[in-house]
Structures are given as structure tokens and as C-alpha cells.
Design a protein around this motif. Sequence first.
Motif, PDB file in Angstrom:
ATOM      1  N   CYS A  27      18.034  10.445  11.132  1.00  0.00           N
ATOM      2  CA  CYS A  27      17.672  11.458  12.129  1.00  0.00           C
ATOM      3  C   CYS A  27      16.386  12.196  11.791  1.00  0.00           C
ATOM      4  O   CYS A  27      15.828  12.865  12.647  1.00  0.00           O
ATOM      5  CB  CYS A  27      18.816  12.442  12.322  1.00  0.00           C
ATOM      6  SG  CYS A  27      19.004  13.616  10.966  1.00  0.00           S
ATOM      7  N   SER A  28      15.920  12.097  10.561  1.00  0.00           N
ATOM      8  CA  SER A  28      14.689  12.834  10.226  1.00  0.00           C
ATOM      9  C   SER A  28      13.459  11.935  10.273  1.00  0.00           C
ATOM     10  O   SER A  28      12.399  12.308   9.800  1.00  0.00           O
ATOM     11  CB  SER A  28      14.817  13.484   8.849  1.00  0.00           C
ATOM     12  OG  SER A  28      15.157  12.523   7.884  1.00  0.00           O
ATOM     13  N   GLU A  29      13.617  10.741  10.851  1.00  0.00           N
ATOM     14  CA  GLU A  29      12.480   9.821  10.937  1.00  0.00           C
ATOM     15  C   GLU A  29      11.867   9.835  12.336  1.00  0.00           C
ATOM     16  O   GLU A  29      12.554  10.081  13.332  1.00  0.00           O
ATOM     17  CB  GLU A  29      12.927   8.399  10.596  1.00  0.00           C
ATOM     18  CG  GLU A  29      13.144   8.175   9.112  1.00  0.00           C
ATOM     19  CD  GLU A  29      11.854   8.286   8.303  1.00  0.00           C
ATOM     20  OE1 GLU A  29      10.878   7.611   8.646  1.00  0.00           O
ATOM     21  OE2 GLU A  29      11.829   9.059   7.329  1.00  0.00           O
ATOM     22  N   ALA A  44       3.226  -1.203   0.673  1.00  0.00           N
ATOM     23  CA  ALA A  44       3.647   0.085   1.243  1.00  0.00           C
ATOM     24  C   ALA A  44       5.138   0.281   1.001  1.00  0.00           C
ATOM     25  O   ALA A  44       5.582   1.355   0.589  1.00  0.00           O
ATOM     26  CB  ALA A  44       3.326   0.140   2.729  1.00  0.00           C
ATOM     27  N   LEU A  45       5.924  -0.775   1.234  1.00  0.00           N
ATOM     28  CA  LEU A  45       7.369  -0.675   1.008  1.00  0.00           C
ATOM     29  C   LEU A  45       7.666  -0.513  -0.482  1.00  0.00           C
ATOM     30  O   LEU A  45       8.535   0.252  -0.884  1.00  0.00           O
ATOM     31  CB  LEU A  45       8.087  -1.922   1.535  1.00  0.00           C
ATOM     32  CG  LEU A  45       8.047  -2.140   3.050  1.00  0.00           C
ATOM     33  CD1 LEU A  45       8.693  -3.467   3.414  1.00  0.00           C
ATOM     34  CD2 LEU A  45       8.752  -1.011   3.771  1.00  0.00           C
ATOM     35  N   TYR A  46       6.927  -1.240  -1.286  1.00  0.00           N
ATOM     36  CA  TYR A  46       7.138  -1.167  -2.726  1.00  0.00           C
ATOM     37  C   TYR A  46       6.824   0.245  -3.227  1.00  0.00           C
ATOM     38  O   TYR A  46       7.538   0.786  -4.073  1.00  0.00           O
ATOM     39  CB  TYR A  46       6.246  -2.187  -3.424  1.00  0.00           C
ATOM     40  CG  TYR A  46       6.621  -2.458  -4.865  1.00  0.00           C
ATOM     41  CD1 TYR A  46       7.774  -3.181  -5.162  1.00  0.00           C
ATOM     42  CD2 TYR A  46       5.837  -1.983  -5.902  1.00  0.00           C
ATOM     43  CE1 TYR A  46       8.120  -3.426  -6.471  1.00  0.00           C
ATOM     44  CE2 TYR A  46       6.183  -2.227  -7.220  1.00  0.00           C
ATOM     45  CZ  TYR A  46       7.329  -2.953  -7.502  1.00  0.00           C
ATOM     46  OH  TYR A  46       7.680  -3.187  -8.799  1.00  0.00           O
ATOM     47  N   PRO A  93       3.173   6.135   7.951  1.00  0.00           N
ATOM     48  CA  PRO A  93       2.994   6.908   9.191  1.00  0.00           C
ATOM     49  C   PRO A  93       2.176   6.149  10.239  1.00  0.00           C
ATOM     50  O   PRO A  93       2.424   6.270  11.435  1.00  0.00           O
ATOM     51  CB  PRO A  93       2.260   8.180   8.746  1.00  0.00           C
ATOM     52  CG  PRO A  93       1.845   7.969   7.341  1.00  0.00           C
ATOM     53  CD  PRO A  93       2.667   6.867   6.775  1.00  0.00           C
ATOM     54  N   LEU A  94       1.239   5.329   9.783  1.00  0.00           N
ATOM     55  CA  LEU A  94       0.426   4.564  10.718  1.00  0.00           C
ATOM     56  C   LEU A  94       1.291   3.637  11.567  1.00  0.00           C
ATOM     57  O   LEU A  94       1.119   3.510  12.776  1.00  0.00           O
ATOM     58  CB  LEU A  94      -0.619   3.746   9.952  1.00  0.00           C
ATOM     59  CG  LEU A  94      -1.625   2.981  10.807  1.00  0.00           C
ATOM     60  CD1 LEU A  94      -2.605   3.960  11.436  1.00  0.00           C
ATOM     61  CD2 LEU A  94      -2.381   1.958   9.974  1.00  0.00           C
ATOM     62  N   ALA A  95       2.273   2.992  10.915  1.00  0.00           N
ATOM     63  CA  ALA A  95       3.142   2.067  11.644  1.00  0.00           C
ATOM     64  C   ALA A  95       4.196   2.816  12.450  1.00  0.00           C
ATOM     65  O   ALA A  95       4.831   2.238  13.322  1.00  0.00           O
ATOM     66  CB  ALA A  95       3.816   1.112  10.676  1.00  0.00           C
ATOM     67  N   MET A 134       9.819   0.849  10.769  1.00  0.00           N
ATOM     68  CA  MET A 134       8.873   0.019  11.515  1.00  0.00           C
ATOM     69  C   MET A 134       8.100  -0.888  10.547  1.00  0.00           C
ATOM     70  O   MET A 134       7.828  -2.049  10.876  1.00  0.00           O
ATOM     71  CB  MET A 134       7.917   0.949  12.272  1.00  0.00           C
ATOM     72  CG  MET A 134       7.377   0.369  13.544  1.00  0.00           C
ATOM     73  SD  MET A 134       8.678  -0.139  14.650  1.00  0.00           S
ATOM     74  CE  MET A 134       7.868  -1.539  15.408  1.00  0.00           C
ATOM     75  N   VAL A 135       7.769  -0.372   9.374  1.00  0.00           N
ATOM     76  CA  VAL A 135       7.064  -1.208   8.401  1.00  0.00           C
ATOM     77  C   VAL A 135       7.965  -2.370   7.982  1.00  0.00           C
ATOM     78  O   VAL A 135       7.515  -3.512   7.878  1.00  0.00           O
ATOM     79  CB  VAL A 135       6.611  -0.389   7.168  1.00  0.00           C
ATOM     80  CG1 VAL A 135       5.865  -1.272   6.184  1.00  0.00           C
ATOM     81  CG2 VAL A 135       5.734   0.767   7.591  1.00  0.00           C
TER      82      VAL A 135
END
Lengths: 361, 255
Positions: A297-299, B176-178, B197-199, B204-205
Motif C-alpha cells: 500500500c505504500s508503493e 537496480a533490483l540487486y 522511481p523512473l520505472a 514495475m522493475v
Amino acid sequence: MPPIETFYEVMRKQGITRRSFMKYCSLTASALGLGPSFVPQIAHAMETKPRTPVVWVSGLECTCCSESFIRGAHPLAKDVVLSMISLDYNHTLMAAAGHHAEAALEETLEKYKGNYILAVEGNPPLNEDGMFCIIGGRPFLDQLKRAAEGAKAVIAWGACASYGCVQAAKPNPTRATPIHEVITDKPIIRVPGCPPIAEVMTGVITYMLTFDRLPELDRQGRPAMFYGQRIHDKCYRRAHFDAGQFVESWDDENARKGYCLYKMGCKGPTTYNACSTIGWNDGTSFPIQSGHGCIGCSEDGFWDQGSFYNRVTDLTQFGVEANADQIGLAATGVVGAGVAIHAAISALKAAQNRAALREEA
Amino acid sequence: MSIPQPGPFQPAPSRKATVTDLPLGGARGARRLTAVYVYEVPVRLWHWINAFAIVVLCITGYLIASPLPTMQIGEAAHQFVMGYVRFTHFAAAMILIVGFAARAYWALVGNHHARQIFTLPLFNFQWWKEVWHEIRWYAFLERQPRKYAGHNPLAQLAMFTFITLGVLFMIVTGLALYGEGEGALSWIGRGFGWVIPLAGGSQMVHSLHHLGMWSIVIFTLVHIYVAVREDIMSRQSIISTMISGQRTFKDDRPD
Ligand code: HEM
Ligand code: SF4
């Protein structure tokens, strides 16, 4: 105009004893992860600094932020923080109503111009000139902009103010808009969550009031001390995740054993919040502890990423709702079939060519 | 970069010529050469290391998203199934990354074939015409393909898109995930955290990284099919070239 009173004076007026005040200071220090040496520093700041009023406005929202806030685990912390906030204007808590309330807000904005912190719960809808959210006969958008003018800093409470939340979910008919898109000239601190954890809310306010600056923020403008890690990084079921022990279906034996909820769509691995460390309701529990996966919920955009029970995003760009695996498998199948057909035609063509060559010869 | 038009005449070099200054892929100057040294050792080594890493990454990546059934080997503290799957993914990822960096370096210092999948002659009309010719060949509209010392233009386009850009995309999203696990203050977090944040968020990433896997799977499928098919049906060697480095031609006809 009389000098603005200090925090300490305000608290004493509220009937808080010096002893409680000192307790509060040490509680605050530990909540913010500061050592005991900070306790006198906090006490000193509170005794000498004029209090910073907090103005709290509400747009399109469900009031869950306020509800969470007033349920702060430690009644002392909650009372103190409440006493710091200018409660002349808060839809849920104020005594006044109607024109009196609006007049009180206007007075606070004038009196403390440039000095107050604006806390925003909910967000403004922009469609139809903002008519989907009317406060005191005017669009909330106007009030928000007016209140932001003289603010020192702005707090975006919850997923609504930070990212848009459910009212901004696709197709977002009212064009509900997170506040950073309408307030562009003030520092905004985001405290996302639906709602945010009470201790996180009080912690953020206390930090700003005592140290007179924003806490350290991460890339998305969230206080790093509470949103620096994912639920998954501090989840007590993490050992089962690493072991590969998962709840495979609701109410199976593994669920009883408290295994990891990854396969049930737990969004802990993609969600930044402090639930797995601070917990909810006086640290009693948090979703995963009660057997349900995190819903994230915080995303950003958490209503638009598909089911709460699947951690793979739904991608609606492809017309139908499908996730990466369905799309990938379908595409691979189509291409694979294409390859097979192409290979067959190639073989046929090659045979034809050979036959033609033989005839020529 | 200019693509020389096929000249009227080129002296026939000796068999097994190690001509390294042949015109780039688009050109058909390779005619009448029967063997050309095309892929230098680092390029071939990278090809196979990269292929191996991608296979491991696809399998383990799939298992990260859809983990194996729960096993009861011991107490959670003594069991590390998911941990090993993830570890294998990250180990292969590091090999992929180092390999890619080394390969990019080799594009700078190696022969001009080594640069082929890093640059596209997008403004060269002749090159596009040859892409079209190649497409027609695959659509069974041309009787025979042209000869190329390096990659044919269509292959070059596909490799640039799916491997050069594709692997780069997997590396950036993967790091980024790592970095999320390493922490925002780690150097990987600092270096690649901006992707999130860009994705539009961590989930989403994950999804983009996941879709990237499928694009590479599809490329691999087509790549292997086409390599085998060309090996049989084209006028030049394909598979053995990525092992020996030598491109041999099956006929001496021009084009
Ligand atoms: C060809 C290259 C690669 C493929 C096919 C691949 C595939 C995948 C897949 C399918 C997933 C699961 C995504 C999901 O949650 O749905 C994944 C996760 C991940 N990959 Fe990759 N990957 C590749 C390269 C890399 C690289 C270069 C890195 C860099 C370190 C990396 C790091 C990660 C990480 C950190 C995760 C998340 C693990 C977790 O959530 O526990 N990957 N990968
Ligand atoms: S329950 Fe959720 S947050 Fe906890 S370890 Fe499993 S996936 Fe991570």
C-alpha cells in the motif's frame, strides 16, 4: 503580536508534567534512532524554540491517515504531538464548523505565515475545475494552494497525497492528482502508506519540529529512516523465503507453520515501509504476521498493478489483463510456431530447388 | 561509418586469408574470398560465456519468479533452496556483466567486426536496402542470400537490439533490483537506484526485468534456428565460424 510560545510551554499548558515531558524526549530520541545523548538536546530545543504550528488539510481521502495518527502506540507521544499541532483546523478533530472553521484556518495561515508546516491528507481532483472535492464552497485545490503559499514545508500524508492512491486508480475519472504536481515550489516530504504507520507519522512530525529541518529523504522524497528498506528485508518469515518454504495455498499446512507468503502474492519484496520493524497497533502485529501477504500500500500506483494475490504486475497495455509470463509464453509460442513453419517451408523450398537443379542437369 | 559499394574487382587473396580490414557487414566485398578470419578470440569466448550466462540467468530468473515447490529438507536455518537459486542468478549476472564490459572494450580495440553489434549504420540507405533484401530472403522471395564476412545486416540489427541493448537493459534493471537488497546506501544502490522511481516502483522493475527475459528467450529461439538454417542454406559457414573464427564460403560466385 505576542511572541510565539515554545513547545514546552504548550505542553505544560496541556497539563503535561515535566517528568512526562522528559520521558517524551527520550522516547522521541529512540523512535528516531538517536542515542541517549540526544535527549537533553531535544529537551533543550523544545524548551527554547517557538513552536511550529502544523496546519492539516484534507482533500479526496478516507481519513485513514487521521485514524492511524490518533492511534499512535504511545499515548504520550500522541498527546504531545497533537498538542503541537494547530488543531484549529482538522476536519476530523476540530470543534469548530462551517465559516468559523474556515476563518480559523485563514487566521492561522496569516499569523504564522512562512513558519508553519502544511500536512496534506488526500489529494485534489483536477477535472471539472476541481469540483469533485469542495471545501467551504470552494474547490479543495484552491485551499491547498492557498495553504501551501506560506508553508515552510509540506508533508504528504499517505498514498493519496504521495502517489494518488485509489481515487487516482485507472481510469481516474476525477483526475485525482498527487500533491507534488500542484505544489511545485515547496519541499515535500512523502509519508506513503494506506494509511502510514502512526509511529512513522508522529516520528516525522517530531523530527521536523525538534530539529527544524526535514529528516533525511530518499530518492522518492520519503524519510529514509522509515522507508529505507523493504518489508522483505526485515520480515521475520525471510528465513523461510531463503529456504524455499512457501505457503502454497491458503490454509495449507505451510500456512499454519508460518512459511513465507511469496507465492500468495506477498508484495513485501517490492514495498518500502517499516511494518516489519515497527508493526501496527502498538507493535501488536502487521499483515504478514497475521498470515496475509503485504499488499504494497505504500508503493506508487498500488491499485493499478494487478491482484493483491499475485506479485507479478498486470500489464493492461496489451488490451487484456495479462502478466509478464503470460505475454512472454504467448509470444514465445507464436514465434516458436513461426519458426517451425518457416523451417518446414525452408525444407520444401530446398527440395524444390534440388529437384529443379537435377532437371536442369 | 561508410559502407563501400561492391567494387568491380578485388584481387583474390590466398585461401585462409586473414584479412581483417574487410568492409563492414553491409558490404558484399567478401566475394571470392573463401575464408576470412572474422571473429577474434575474445569475441568468440564472449559469445559462449554470454550464452552460458544467459541460459543460467533465464532458468534461475524463472525460478525466482515461480519458485520450486516447497521442500522439507530441514529446519529453515539448514535449508537454502531459494537462496542458492538466487545466488546462482547473481553469480551468473556478475559473469554476464564482466563479460559485457570486456566485450564492449574489445569493440574499441578489436577488429572492425567486433564493433558490428555495437553500432548501426542507420543513415546508410544501402544498408537498409540490404536489410530488406535479407528480409525478402527469409520470406522466400529471394532465391539466394548474399555473402557477408561479418553479420548480415538483418542479423546485425537483431543482435544490436536484443543483445547489445537487451543485455544492457537486463544489467541496468538487474543491478537496480540487486541494489535494493544491498541497501540504498551501497554503491550499487547509489549507482542504479534511480531506475526504480523512473520505472514507477520496484514491482514495475521486476516486471520489466521479467519481460526482458522473454525477449531474450525469443531472440535465442530465433537465433539458434536461423544459425542452423543459414549454416545449411546460405552460402557461408555460420556455426563453425563462432568456434574457429574463420568464415568460409561455399561458392565463388560474386554476391
Ligand atoms: C539475461 C539476463 C537476465 C535474465 C534473463 C534475468 C531474469 C530474471 C527474472 C525472470 C527474474 C524474476 C523477476 C520477477 O520477480 O518476476 C529476475 C530477478 C532478478 N534478477 Fe535477473 N535476469 C538477468 C540478468 C540479471 C542481472 C545482470 C542482474 C544483476 C545483478 C540480475 C539481478 C536480478 C535480481 C536482483 C532479481 C530479483 C531477485 C529477487 O527478487 O529475489 N538479473 N531475473
Ligand atoms: S512473507 Fe513476504 S516479506 Fe516476508 S519473506 Fe516472504 S515474501 Fe518476503
